[in-house]
Design a protein around this motif. Structure first.
Motif, PDB file in Angstrom:
ATOM      1  N   GLY A 152       0.794  -1.227   0.000  1.00 53.35           N
ATOM      2  CA  GLY A 152       0.000   0.000   0.000  1.00 53.35           C
ATOM      3  C   GLY A 152       0.824   1.273   0.000  1.00 53.35           C
ATOM      4  N   LYS A 153       2.094   1.162  -0.342  1.00 54.13           N
ATOM      5  CA  LYS A 153       2.983   2.339  -0.299  1.00 54.13           C
ATOM      6  C   LYS A 153       2.537   3.401  -1.304  1.00 54.13           C
ATOM      7  CE  LYS A 153       6.646  -0.137  -1.248  1.00 54.13           C
ATOM      8  NZ  LYS A 153       5.998  -1.475  -1.376  1.00 54.13           N
ATOM      9  N   SER A 154       2.363   3.015  -2.562  1.00 56.21           N
ATOM     10  CA  SER A 154       1.916   3.974  -3.578  1.00 56.21           C
ATOM     11  C   SER A 154       0.502   4.448  -3.290  1.00 56.21           C
ATOM     12  CB  SER A 154       1.984   3.345  -4.973  1.00 56.21           C
ATOM     13  OG  SER A 154       3.314   3.003  -5.306  1.00 56.21           O
ATOM     14  N   SER A 155      -0.323   3.535  -2.794  1.00 59.15           N
ATOM     15  CA  SER A 155      -1.701   3.909  -2.464  1.00 59.15           C
ATOM     16  C   SER A 155      -1.742   4.990  -1.393  1.00 59.15           C
ATOM     17  CB  SER A 155      -2.484   2.675  -1.995  1.00 59.15           C
ATOM     18  OG  SER A 155      -2.622   1.734  -3.037  1.00 59.15           O
ATOM     19  N   LEU A 156      -0.797   4.937  -0.455  1.00 58.59           N
ATOM     20  CA  LEU A 156      -0.754   5.959   0.588  1.00 58.59           C
ATOM     21  C   LEU A 156      -0.529   7.341  -0.012  1.00 58.59           C
ATOM     22  CD1 LEU A 156      -0.719   6.695   3.620  1.00 58.59           C
ATOM     23  CD2 LEU A 156       1.763   6.355   3.565  1.00 58.59           C
ATOM     24  N   LEU A 157       0.453   7.463  -0.902  1.00 56.20           N
ATOM     25  CA  LEU A 157       0.709   8.761  -1.534  1.00 56.20           C
ATOM     26  C   LEU A 157      -0.511   9.230  -2.321  1.00 56.20           C
ATOM     27  CD1 LEU A 157       4.358   8.647  -2.956  1.00 56.20           C
ATOM     28  CD2 LEU A 157       3.572   9.380  -0.704  1.00 56.20           C
ATOM     29  N   LYS A 158      -1.079   8.325  -3.116  1.00 56.11           N
ATOM     30  CA  LYS A 158      -2.199   8.707  -3.975  1.00 56.11           C
ATOM     31  C   LYS A 158      -3.435   9.076  -3.166  1.00 56.11           C
ATOM     32  CE  LYS A 158      -0.609   5.933  -7.889  1.00 56.11           C
ATOM     33  NZ  LYS A 158      -0.885   4.744  -8.741  1.00 56.11           N
ATOM     34  N   ALA A 159      -3.639   8.399  -2.058  1.00 58.55           N
ATOM     35  CA  ALA A 159      -4.791   8.730  -1.218  1.00 58.55           C
ATOM     36  C   ALA A 159      -4.604  10.084  -0.547  1.00 58.55           C
ATOM     37  CB  ALA A 159      -5.000   7.638  -0.170  1.00 58.55           C
ATOM     38  N   VAL A 160      -3.407  10.348  -0.057  1.00 58.65           N
ATOM     39  CA  VAL A 160      -3.124  11.649   0.560  1.00 58.65           C
ATOM     40  C   VAL A 160      -3.384  12.776  -0.438  1.00 58.65           C
ATOM     41  CG1 VAL A 160      -1.281  13.127   1.451  1.00 58.65           C
ATOM     42  CG2 VAL A 160      -1.495  10.778   2.272  1.00 58.65           C
ATOM     43  N   LEU A 161      -3.066  12.526  -1.715  1.00 59.18           N
ATOM     44  CA  LEU A 161      -3.227  13.537  -2.755  1.00 59.18           C
ATOM     45  C   LEU A 161      -4.620  13.518  -3.391  1.00 59.18           C
ATOM     46  CD1 LEU A 161       0.256  13.155  -4.472  1.00 59.18           C
ATOM     47  CD2 LEU A 161      -0.497  15.006  -2.981  1.00 59.18           C
ATOM     48  N   ASN A 162      -5.507  12.667  -2.884  1.00 59.52           N
ATOM     49  CA  ASN A 162      -6.871  12.543  -3.417  1.00 59.52           C
ATOM     50  C   ASN A 162      -6.906  12.077  -4.867  1.00 59.52           C
ATOM     51  OD1 ASN A 162      -8.390  13.354  -1.083  1.00 59.52           O
ATOM     52  ND2 ASN A 162      -7.747  15.459  -1.472  1.00 59.52           N
ATOM     53  N   ILE A 163      -5.896  11.290  -5.267  1.00 59.77           N
ATOM     54  CA  ILE A 163      -5.866  10.750  -6.621  1.00 59.77           C
ATOM     55  C   ILE A 163      -6.747   9.510  -6.723  1.00 59.77           C
ATOM     56  CG2 ILE A 163      -4.359   9.689  -8.363  1.00 59.77           C
ATOM     57  CD1 ILE A 163      -2.117  11.500  -7.351  1.00 59.77           C
ATOM     58  N   ILE A 164      -6.873   8.776  -5.621  1.00 55.39           N
ATOM     59  CA  ILE A 164      -7.701   7.571  -5.605  1.00 55.39           C
ATOM     60  C   ILE A 164      -8.746   7.683  -4.498  1.00 55.39           C
ATOM     61  CG2 ILE A 164      -5.922   6.068  -6.588  1.00 55.39           C
ATOM     62  CD1 ILE A 164      -5.299   5.125  -3.740  1.00 55.39           C
ATOM     63  N   PRO A 165      -9.860   6.978  -4.640  1.00 58.27           N
ATOM     64  CA  PRO A 165     -10.886   7.004  -3.592  1.00 58.27           C
ATOM     65  C   PRO A 165     -10.356   6.418  -2.282  1.00 58.27           C
ATOM     66  CG  PRO A 165     -11.763   6.105  -5.641  1.00 58.27           C
ATOM     67  CD  PRO A 165     -10.283   6.191  -5.819  1.00 58.27           C
ATOM     68  N   HIS A 166     -10.793   6.996  -1.179  1.00 57.83           N
ATOM     69  CA  HIS A 166     -10.349   6.525   0.127  1.00 57.83           C
ATOM     70  C   HIS A 166     -11.306   7.056   1.185  1.00 57.83           C
ATOM     71  CE1 HIS A 166      -8.694  10.572  -0.279  1.00 57.83           C
ATOM     72  NE2 HIS A 166      -8.728  10.639   1.040  1.00 57.83           N
ATOM     73  N   THR A 167     -11.172   6.535   2.361  1.00 54.65           N
ATOM     74  CA  THR A 167     -11.888   7.084   3.509  1.00 54.65           C
ATOM     75  C   THR A 167     -10.863   7.637   4.488  1.00 54.65           C
ATOM     76  OG1 THR A 167     -11.895   4.919   4.617  1.00 54.65           O
ATOM     77  CG2 THR A 167     -13.802   5.477   3.247  1.00 54.65           C
ATOM     78  N   GLY A 168     -11.295   8.492   5.372  1.00 51.82           N
ATOM     79  CA  GLY A 168     -10.380   9.140   6.297  1.00 51.82           C
ATOM     80  C   GLY A 168     -10.051  10.549   5.853  1.00 51.82           C
ATOM     81  N   GLU A 169      -9.205  11.199   6.606  1.00 51.17           N
ATOM     82  CA  GLU A 169      -8.877  12.604   6.343  1.00 51.17           C
ATOM     83  C   GLU A 169      -7.370  12.816   6.312  1.00 51.17           C
ATOM     84  OE1 GLU A 169     -12.414  15.095   8.475  1.00 51.17           O
ATOM     85  OE2 GLU A 169     -10.940  14.145   9.805  1.00 51.17           O
TER      86      GLU A 169
END
Length: 239
Positions: free
Chosen positions: A39-56
């Motif tokens: 989930g390393k790349s997913s972490l960056l992309k989620a922080v940048l709102n590039i991919i759907p995610h939950t949380g803030e």
């Protein structure tokens, strides 16, 4: 400071990240490590709102979407189209667009910044070449130069050292250290455990969930690495 609160990422049948809570300190180089699929790349992309995610996620107590101009992001080279007909100089110039008004053309000051950035990454002689003619290391340096002209305070790099030569890796790390000295905050998804102590101030260890995070000296331990990678991992520098 980057604040990540209860962040989760789920693809169709795969939980990529589960309930991540983090505080990433400003003005430091932070590495993100973990096995493939952690989930390393997913972490960056989620922080940048590039991919759907939950949380803030907040940067300096503001929502990330309000600060995107102040964040430079370089994705994995494998996701970038090398055949796109653009020169090295034009590619680096893309980093200036976030500071321009709609339909505003690049002026003398912007092109001067582009040429200065190319000089810093030792690619001034390559500025008229098509990006498709570059080696992997040279192209990665072009992407770093693009970050330089953006003048962002936060820089997110996804596996910048994969498939590049040692000269390019040294040039890039020297630049990143210089940017840190200027107060920039840098996040790097990384796979080479032997370089962790040399490259990073802080470290995030993931395997779909947060294993550990903090200063390298406290986090980069055999116990944490085994939790992330399993008992069969070869551990050189960790204690």
């Amino acid at each position: 400071m980057i604040y990540i609160n209860n962040l989760s990422v789920q693809y169709i049948n795969n939980m990529a990240l589960s309930h991540i809570n983090l505080q990433i300190r400003s003005g430091r180089i932070t590495g993100i490590i973990g096995p493939n699929g952690a989930g390393k790349s997913s972490l960056l992309k989620a922080v940048l709102n590039i991919i759907p995610h939950t949380g803030e996620t907040f940067v300096d107590k503001k929502e990330v979407k309000k600060l995107l101009k102040n964040i430079a992001y370089v994705e994995q080279k494998s996701n970038i189209d090398f055949t796109f007909p653009i020169t090295v100089r034009e590619c680096v110039a893309l980093g200036t667009y976030s500071s321009l008004k709609l339909f505003q053309k690049l002026g003398k000051d912007e092109w001067s910044k582009v040429d200065e950035a190319l000089e810093k990454v030792n690619l001034s002689d390559f500025k008229a070449r098509q990006i498709g003619s570059l080696s992997g290391g040279q192209f990665q340096r072009v992407l770093i130069a693009r970050c330089l002209v953006q003048e962002a305070d936060y820089i997110f790099l996804d596996e910048p050292f994969v498939g590049i030569d040692s000269v390019s890796e040294t040039i890039i790390m020297d630049i990143l250290q210089h940017l840190k000295a200027q107060g920039k905050t840098i996040l790097i998804v990384h796979h080479d455990l032997s370089r962790v102590r040399t490259y990073f101030d802080d470290l995030i260890i993931l395997n779909k969930k947060l294993i550990s995070a903090g200063a390298v000296a406290q986090v980069f331990t055999s116990e944490n690495l085994k939790k992330a990678y399993g008992d069969n991992i070869f551990i050189g520098e960790a204690h």
